[in-house]
Design a protein around this motif. Structure first.
Motif, PDB file in Angstrom:
ATOM      1  N   SER A  62       0.794  -1.211  -0.037  1.00 22.33           N
ATOM      2  CA  SER A  62      -0.142   0.163   0.109  1.00 22.33           C
ATOM      3  C   SER A  62       1.062   1.570   0.209  1.00 22.33           C
ATOM      4  CB  SER A  62      -1.407  -0.449   0.938  1.00 22.33           C
ATOM      5  OG  SER A  62      -1.686  -1.249   1.140  1.00 22.33           O
ATOM      6  N   HIS A  63       1.655   1.428   1.245  1.00 24.47           N
ATOM      7  CA  HIS A  63       2.782   2.321   0.798  1.00 24.47           C
ATOM      8  C   HIS A  63       4.006   2.571  -0.237  1.00 24.47           C
ATOM      9  CE1 HIS A  63       6.045   4.730   2.511  1.00 24.47           C
ATOM     10  NE2 HIS A  63       6.725   4.339   1.689  1.00 24.47           N
ATOM     11  N   GLU A  64       4.034   1.509  -0.671  1.00 25.96           N
ATOM     12  CA  GLU A  64       4.687   1.385  -2.343  1.00 25.96           C
ATOM     13  C   GLU A  64       3.705   2.104  -3.782  1.00 25.96           C
ATOM     14  OE1 GLU A  64       6.596  -2.038  -3.798  1.00 25.96           O
ATOM     15  OE2 GLU A  64       7.441  -2.406  -1.795  1.00 25.96           O
ATOM     16  N   LEU A  65       2.789   1.612  -3.274  1.00 29.01           N
ATOM     17  CA  LEU A  65       1.187   2.507  -4.173  1.00 29.01           C
ATOM     18  C   LEU A  65       1.312   3.707  -4.382  1.00 29.01           C
ATOM     19  CD1 LEU A  65      -1.654   1.606  -6.631  1.00 29.01           C
ATOM     20  CD2 LEU A  65      -2.675   1.321  -3.939  1.00 29.01           C
ATOM     21  N   LEU A  66       1.131   4.046  -2.987  1.00 28.63           N
ATOM     22  CA  LEU A  66       0.760   5.708  -2.425  1.00 28.63           C
ATOM     23  C   LEU A  66       2.058   6.794  -3.151  1.00 28.63           C
ATOM     24  CD1 LEU A  66      -1.319   4.919   1.131  1.00 28.63           C
ATOM     25  CD2 LEU A  66      -1.985   6.072  -1.162  1.00 28.63           C
ATOM     26  N   GLN A  67       3.055   5.767  -3.056  1.00 24.70           N
ATOM     27  CA  GLN A  67       4.093   6.648  -3.105  1.00 24.70           C
ATOM     28  C   GLN A  67       4.542   6.496  -4.846  1.00 24.70           C
ATOM     29  OE1 GLN A  67       7.332   4.331  -1.897  1.00 24.70           O
ATOM     30  NE2 GLN A  67       7.923   5.924  -0.308  1.00 24.70           N
ATOM     31  N   ALA A  68       3.873   5.777  -5.745  1.00 28.05           N
ATOM     32  CA  ALA A  68       3.377   5.037  -6.913  1.00 28.05           C
ATOM     33  C   ALA A  68       2.411   6.348  -7.464  1.00 28.05           C
ATOM     34  CB  ALA A  68       3.845   4.420  -7.626  1.00 28.05           C
ATOM     35  N   LYS A  69       1.713   6.774  -6.507  1.00 25.06           N
ATOM     36  CA  LYS A  69       0.740   7.111  -7.100  1.00 25.06           C
ATOM     37  C   LYS A  69       1.243   8.996  -7.073  1.00 25.06           C
ATOM     38  CE  LYS A  69      -4.491   8.676  -5.560  1.00 25.06           C
ATOM     39  NZ  LYS A  69      -5.403   8.323  -4.078  1.00 25.06           N
ATOM     40  N   THR A  70       1.384   9.439  -5.847  1.00 32.03           N
ATOM     41  CA  THR A  70       2.374  10.766  -5.637  1.00 32.03           C
ATOM     42  C   THR A  70       3.107  11.002  -6.385  1.00 32.03           C
ATOM     43  OG1 THR A  70       1.974  10.674  -3.632  1.00 32.03           O
ATOM     44  CG2 THR A  70       3.363  11.482  -4.070  1.00 32.03           C
ATOM     45  N   ALA A  71       3.932   9.851  -6.941  1.00 37.57           N
ATOM     46  CA  ALA A  71       5.049  10.544  -8.001  1.00 37.57           C
ATOM     47  C   ALA A  71       4.338  10.721  -9.324  1.00 37.57           C
ATOM     48  CB  ALA A  71       5.783   9.400  -8.075  1.00 37.57           C
ATOM     49  N   ASN A  72       3.385   9.764  -9.459  1.00 36.58           N
ATOM     50  CA  ASN A  72       2.771   9.957 -11.182  1.00 36.58           C
ATOM     51  C   ASN A  72       1.949  11.056 -10.765  1.00 36.58           C
ATOM     52  OD1 ASN A  72       2.190   8.950 -13.436  1.00 36.58           O
ATOM     53  ND2 ASN A  72       0.014   8.308 -13.300  1.00 36.58           N
ATOM     54  N   TYR A  73       1.606  11.429  -9.814  1.00 36.64           N
ATOM     55  CA  TYR A  73       0.561  12.810 -10.395  1.00 36.64           C
ATOM     56  C   TYR A  73       1.637  14.559 -10.411  1.00 36.64           C
ATOM     57  CZ  TYR A  73      -3.391  10.430  -9.414  1.00 36.64           C
ATOM     58  OH  TYR A  73      -4.563   9.838  -9.882  1.00 36.64           O
ATOM     59  N   SER A  74       2.302  13.940  -9.375  1.00 31.83           N
ATOM     60  CA  SER A  74       3.314  15.002 -10.046  1.00 31.83           C
ATOM     61  C   SER A  74       4.028  14.999 -10.359  1.00 31.83           C
ATOM     62  CB  SER A  74       4.674  14.588  -8.027  1.00 31.83           C
ATOM     63  OG  SER A  74       4.151  14.324  -6.843  1.00 31.83           O
ATOM     64  N   ALA A  75       4.768  14.063 -11.677  1.00 26.09           N
ATOM     65  CA  ALA A  75       4.877  14.092 -12.437  1.00 26.09           C
ATOM     66  C   ALA A  75       3.895  14.244 -13.409  1.00 26.09           C
ATOM     67  CB  ALA A  75       5.678  13.119 -12.864  1.00 26.09           C
ATOM     68  N   GLY A  76       3.019  14.248 -13.036  1.00 28.76           N
ATOM     69  CA  GLY A  76       1.975  15.233 -14.270  1.00 28.76           C
ATOM     70  C   GLY A  76       1.829  13.887 -15.326  1.00 28.76           C
ATOM     71  N   GLY A  77       0.954  12.389 -14.530  1.00 31.94           N
ATOM     72  CA  GLY A  77       1.275  11.103 -15.433  1.00 31.94           C
ATOM     73  C   GLY A  77      -0.573  11.278 -15.469  1.00 31.94           C
ATOM     74  N   ALA A  78      -1.156  10.294 -15.747  1.00 27.50           N
ATOM     75  CA  ALA A  78      -2.616   9.856 -16.223  1.00 27.50           C
ATOM     76  C   ALA A  78      -2.788   9.088 -15.550  1.00 27.50           C
ATOM     77  CB  ALA A  78      -2.778  10.540 -17.869  1.00 27.50           C
ATOM     78  N   ALA A  79      -1.964   8.581 -14.311  1.00 24.94           N
ATOM     79  CA  ALA A  79      -3.238   7.071 -13.708  1.00 24.94           C
ATOM     80  C   ALA A  79      -4.065   7.081 -14.090  1.00 24.94           C
ATOM     81  CB  ALA A  79      -1.755   7.210 -13.023  1.00 24.94           C
ATOM     82  N   SER A  80      -4.874   6.228 -13.917  1.00 19.47           N
ATOM     83  CA  SER A  80      -6.620   6.593 -13.883  1.00 19.47           C
ATOM     84  C   SER A  80      -6.703   6.349 -12.679  1.00 19.47           C
ATOM     85  CB  SER A  80      -7.272   5.746 -14.770  1.00 19.47           C
ATOM     86  OG  SER A  80      -7.137   3.711 -14.686  1.00 19.47           O
ATOM     87  N   HIS A  81      -7.962   6.137 -11.631  1.00 19.24           N
ATOM     88  CA  HIS A  81      -8.542   6.385 -10.633  1.00 19.24           C
ATOM     89  C   HIS A  81      -8.686   5.353 -11.097  1.00 19.24           C
ATOM     90  CE1 HIS A  81      -9.650   7.608  -7.197  1.00 19.24           C
ATOM     91  NE2 HIS A  81     -11.425   6.944  -7.214  1.00 19.24           N
ATOM     92  N   SER A  82      -9.996   5.064 -11.633  1.00 18.41           N
ATOM     93  CA  SER A  82     -10.165   2.762 -11.855  1.00 18.41           C
ATOM     94  C   SER A  82      -8.592   2.052 -12.007  1.00 18.41           C
ATOM     95  CB  SER A  82     -10.977   3.041 -12.802  1.00 18.41           C
ATOM     96  OG  SER A  82      -9.869   3.327 -14.489  1.00 18.41           O
ATOM     97  N   ASP A  83      -7.386   2.190 -12.353  1.00 15.08           N
ATOM     98  CA  ASP A  83      -6.409   1.761 -12.095  1.00 15.08           C
ATOM     99  C   ASP A  83      -6.192   1.638 -10.864  1.00 15.08           C
ATOM    100  OD1 ASP A  83      -6.923   1.032 -15.028  1.00 15.08           O
ATOM    101  OD2 ASP A  83      -5.274   3.000 -15.870  1.00 15.08           O
ATOM    102  N   LEU A  84      -5.769   2.771  -9.829  1.00 15.27           N
ATOM    103  CA  LEU A  84      -5.397   2.151  -8.950  1.00 15.27           C
ATOM    104  C   LEU A  84      -6.605   1.877  -7.571  1.00 15.27           C
ATOM    105  CD1 LEU A  84      -4.014   5.779  -8.257  1.00 15.27           C
ATOM    106  CD2 LEU A  84      -2.571   3.951  -8.912  1.00 15.27           C
TER     107      LEU A  84
END
Length: 100
Positions: A62-84
């Protein structure tokens, strides 16, 4: 979308999990990752008991997921909410099956 039964092995114990046919490979890979993490935690000898090992693995993932989510949003990534949400659901199912 039909479900199929998949057998996965986590900490040398086999679990039967139902999942949509198109998600079979993702489930198998998730179970393999969880198995690796739980074996690594058990191998340290610092955590005893299947439930505690499962909780520690879940917290780490879960920690890694949150880190990846934060890094992706910080980098302007477009990970979909449904994927998470789908990944989080897979983690929940894996933990639920491990606790049985």
């Amino acid at each position: 979308m039909s479900n199929e039964t998949v057998f996965v092995k986590i900490l040398d114990k086999e679990y039967q999990v139902a999942c949509p046919r198109e998600e079979r490979q993702a489930l198998v890979e998730s179970a393999q990752l969880l198995d690796e993490r739980m074996k690594a935690i058990r191998g340290t000898g610092a955590v005893i008991g299947l439930e505690r090992i499962a909780v520690m693995a879940a917290l780490n993932l879960s920690h890694e997921l949150l880190q990846a989510k934060t890094a992706n949003y910080s980098a302007g990534g477009a990970a979909s909410h449904s994927d998470l949400l789908r990944l989080n659901d897979k983690l929940d199912r894996a933990l639920h099956n491990t606790a049985d």
